[in-house]
Design an enzyme around this catalytic site. Structure first.
Site, mmCIF file in Angstrom:
data_model
loop_
_atom_site.group_PDB
_atom_site.id
_atom_site.type_symbol
_atom_site.label_atom_id
_atom_site.label_comp_id
_atom_site.label_asym_id
_atom_site.label_seq_id
_atom_site.Cartn_x
_atom_site.Cartn_y
_atom_site.Cartn_z
ATOM 1 N N LYS A 22 69.233 41.024 -8.536
ATOM 2 C CA LYS A 22 67.890 41.527 -8.860
ATOM 3 C C LYS A 22 67.059 41.662 -7.592
ATOM 4 C CE LYS A 22 64.640 38.414 -10.182
ATOM 5 N NZ LYS A 22 63.429 38.479 -9.344
ATOM 6 N N ASN A 23 67.137 40.663 -6.733
ATOM 7 C CA ASN A 23 66.283 40.671 -5.540
ATOM 8 C C ASN A 23 66.742 41.664 -4.474
ATOM 9 O OD1 ASN A 23 64.744 38.797 -6.776
ATOM 10 N ND2 ASN A 23 65.307 37.070 -5.475
ATOM 11 N N ARG A 94 55.058 40.647 -10.029
ATOM 12 C CA ARG A 94 54.652 40.423 -8.652
ATOM 13 C C ARG A 94 55.419 41.292 -7.657
ATOM 14 N NH1 ARG A 94 52.214 37.006 -5.091
ATOM 15 N NH2 ARG A 94 53.667 37.673 -3.479
ATOM 16 N N CYS A 118 51.160 32.617 -9.439
ATOM 17 C CA CYS A 118 52.051 32.566 -10.594
ATOM 18 C C CYS A 118 52.428 31.114 -10.815
ATOM 19 C CB CYS A 118 53.278 33.443 -10.375
ATOM 20 S SG CYS A 118 54.363 32.779 -9.123
ATOM 21 N N ARG A 123 51.092 32.254 -3.916
ATOM 22 C CA ARG A 123 51.812 33.451 -3.461
ATOM 23 C C ARG A 123 50.903 34.537 -2.855
ATOM 24 N NH1 ARG A 123 56.900 34.316 -7.420
ATOM 25 N NH2 ARG A 123 57.806 35.115 -5.533
ATOM 26 N N PRO A 124 50.320 34.233 -1.695
ATOM 27 C CA PRO A 124 49.466 35.233 -1.042
ATOM 28 C C PRO A 124 50.269 36.414 -0.493
ATOM 29 C CG PRO A 124 49.752 33.305 0.359
ATOM 30 C CD PRO A 124 50.467 33.003 -0.929
ATOM 31 N N ILE A 125 49.562 37.466 -0.041
ATOM 32 C CA ILE A 125 50.234 38.656 0.525
ATOM 33 C C ILE A 125 49.728 38.922 1.939
ATOM 34 C CG2 ILE A 125 50.874 39.895 -1.584
ATOM 35 C CD1 ILE A 125 48.103 41.427 -0.945
ATOM 36 N N ASP A 126 49.112 37.896 2.541
ATOM 37 C CA ASP A 126 48.511 38.084 3.865
ATOM 38 C C ASP A 126 49.515 38.602 4.901
ATOM 39 O OD1 ASP A 126 49.613 35.489 3.362
ATOM 40 O OD2 ASP A 126 48.853 34.813 5.282
ATOM 41 N N LEU A 127 50.781 38.170 4.811
ATOM 42 C CA LEU A 127 51.763 38.587 5.815
ATOM 43 C C LEU A 127 52.160 40.055 5.639
ATOM 44 C CD1 LEU A 127 53.921 35.338 5.804
ATOM 45 C CD2 LEU A 127 52.232 36.043 7.515
ATOM 46 N N ASP A 306 65.365 29.345 -5.174
ATOM 47 C CA ASP A 306 65.712 29.890 -6.489
ATOM 48 C C ASP A 306 66.866 29.131 -7.159
ATOM 49 O OD1 ASP A 306 63.727 31.734 -6.306
ATOM 50 O OD2 ASP A 306 65.008 33.475 -5.983
ATOM 51 N N ARG A 398 63.968 38.358 -17.177
ATOM 52 C CA ARG A 398 63.539 39.073 -15.970
ATOM 53 C C ARG A 398 64.671 39.145 -14.951
ATOM 54 N NH1 ARG A 398 59.669 35.884 -13.249
ATOM 55 N NH2 ARG A 398 60.308 37.358 -11.666
#
Ligand code: UD1
Length: 419
Positions: A22-23, A94, A118, A123-127, A306, A398
């Site tokens: 999936k990933n 996400r 979540c 789970r930030p997105i700053d990067l 995971d 999922r």
């Protein structure tokens, strides 16, 4: 509400086929946005997350065909247009934030709602945004949205404070058609990054060093259509390895090799599990004595976060004290309360869980607090006395295709029903 019911305790036996990862598939589908020719993705399991991303691309005007028989996904993005109706789909998953890099690259503009936290952390997105900014994009965050704009992205040197998988993928996708050279330092090294780069290189991109900490991307003018088979799902494979260990069984896991699975295999070996590699897969023998172990989750090639919930289920059943330290996500111990309801003895101290193996787990109603936690509940249910009823199974769907069918084929007493 759909539930998965597992009745322990039965020995498992036989073969299981592992699906594509999936990933790996999600960033690959996102990356097709960069190309206006037909792309074929083989062996695509129609997981919930995959269908959300497909729906999202369709909203943007993609023509997508999927064959249930061949599991082949054909994507034609020649008529893609920017629309703002994709927001509710982005909120659903996400990982759909992975479309930001390719959309910004193709249209010079992208506006998406800021993903929230979540179950496993903030789970930030700053990067991701740091990368886009260094590639020359203007970033504007307001009213819960993030807007990125750039007439033409330009290569740059980007150091990631943490080797984020999503940020590495988004920056790779934003930079393949950028002007000049981009270098990503402290990049994530997960095998799925290598697969994404491999896919993009087949389309004509010039990406070097993916799968290692320093990735160099030389911008090209255009990408062409291709056919790609994504790598196998190392987390699904690891889940079935734990299944063999926890149920003291022998399972033949097909379609895998031990390259991408080393961190999981090495830890299971320490536990007492035996492995026989052969051309087509790996036979996992979980019948021997088991020993408690210590695990620390880390970015690849460390032990994958995971697999942490599934390992916790296993260690709950191995006599003695095991220590699990979660360093990747700040809040990935939600499953502890559920395992405890089944009789596990686990104490949490900050980032560390102290697992004191018990001689028996007992079935009860439990929840899937996230995707991998749900898998952990099924694993615990395989060996718990009585009936384990796993709720919130949409989390499991999922990322696992027909999980109960695969376990049933191995002889488990497992089924799904509305309760
Ligand atoms: C991906 C995987 C997920 C896996 C995770 C870690 C996909 C679709 N999902 O998620 O299954 O659990 O890698 O192996 O591939 N972080 C920041 N700033 C950022 C981005 C991340 O601080 O801009 C932090 C996160 O909060 C988290 C850590 O970095 O604590 C790891 O996150 P990341 O590697 O980005 O995970 P994902 O790509 O979201």
């Amino acid at each position: 509400m759909e539930k998965i019911i597992v009745k322990g305790v039965k020995e498992l036996k036989g073969e299981v086929n592992i699906s594509s990862a999936k990933n790996a598939i999600l960033p690959i589908i996102a990356a097709t946005i960069l190309c206006d020719e037909k792309v074929i993705i083989k062996n695509t399991p129609m997981l919930e997350d995959v269908s959300v991303l497909i729906e999202l691309l369709r909203e943007l005007g993609a023509e997508i065909k999927y064959s249930n028989i061949t599991d082949e996904l054909i994507i034609d993005n020649s008529n893609l247009k920017l629309v703002d109706t994709i927001d509710s789909l982005v909120k659903k998953m996400r990982a759909s934030f992975l479309i930001m890099g390719p959309i910004l690259s193709r249209f010079g503009y992208c506006k998406l709602s800021l993903p929230g936290g979540c179950n496993i952390g903030s789970r930030p997105i700053d990067l991701h945004l740091k990368g886009f900014k260094l590639l020359g994009a203007d970033i504007n965050k307001q009213y819960g949205y993030v807007e990125t704009k750039a007439t033409k992205l330009k290569g740059n040197r980007i150091y990631l404070d943490f080797p984020s998988v999503g940020a590495t993928e988004n920056i790779i996708m934003a930079s393949v058609l950028a002007k000049g050279e981009t270098i990503i330092e402290n990049a994530a090294e997960e095998p799925e990054i290598y697969d994404l780069a491999n896919f993009l290189n087949k389309m004509g991109a010039k990406i070097y060093g993916a799968g290692r900490g320093k990735i160099t991307i030389i911008g090209v003018d255009k990408l062409k259509g291709t056919t790609h088979t994504p790598i196998y799902d190392r987390i699904e494979a690891g889940t079935f390895m734990v299944a063999a260990a926890i149920s003291k069984s022998v399972i033949d896991i097909k379609g895998i090799d031990d390259d991408n699975l080393r961190p999981i295999i090495e830890k299971l070996k320490e536990c007492g599990v035996k492995f026989i590699n052969y051309e087509d897969g790996i036979i996992v023998d979980g019948r021997g004595n088991k020993y408690p172990i210590d695990i620390k989750t880390l970015p690849h090639p460390g032990f994958p976060t995971d697999m942490q919930p599934q390992m916790m289920a296993l260690l709950s059943t191995i006599e003695g004290g095991s220590v699990i330290t979660e360093t990747v996500f700040e809040n990935r111990f939600m499953h502890v309360a559920e395992l405890t309801r089944m009789g596990a003895d686990i104490k949490i101290d900050g980032k560390t869980a102290l697992v004191n193996g018990v001689s028996k787990l007992t079935g009860c109603e439990v929840k899937s607090t996230d995707l991998r936690a749900g898998a952990a509940m099924i694993l615990a249910g395989l060996v718990a006395e009585g009936e384990t009823v796993v709720g919130d199974v949409y989390h499991i769907d999922r990322g696992y295709l027909n999980i109960e069918e695969k376990f049933k084929k191995l002889g488990a007493n497992i089924y799904r029903e509305d309760r």
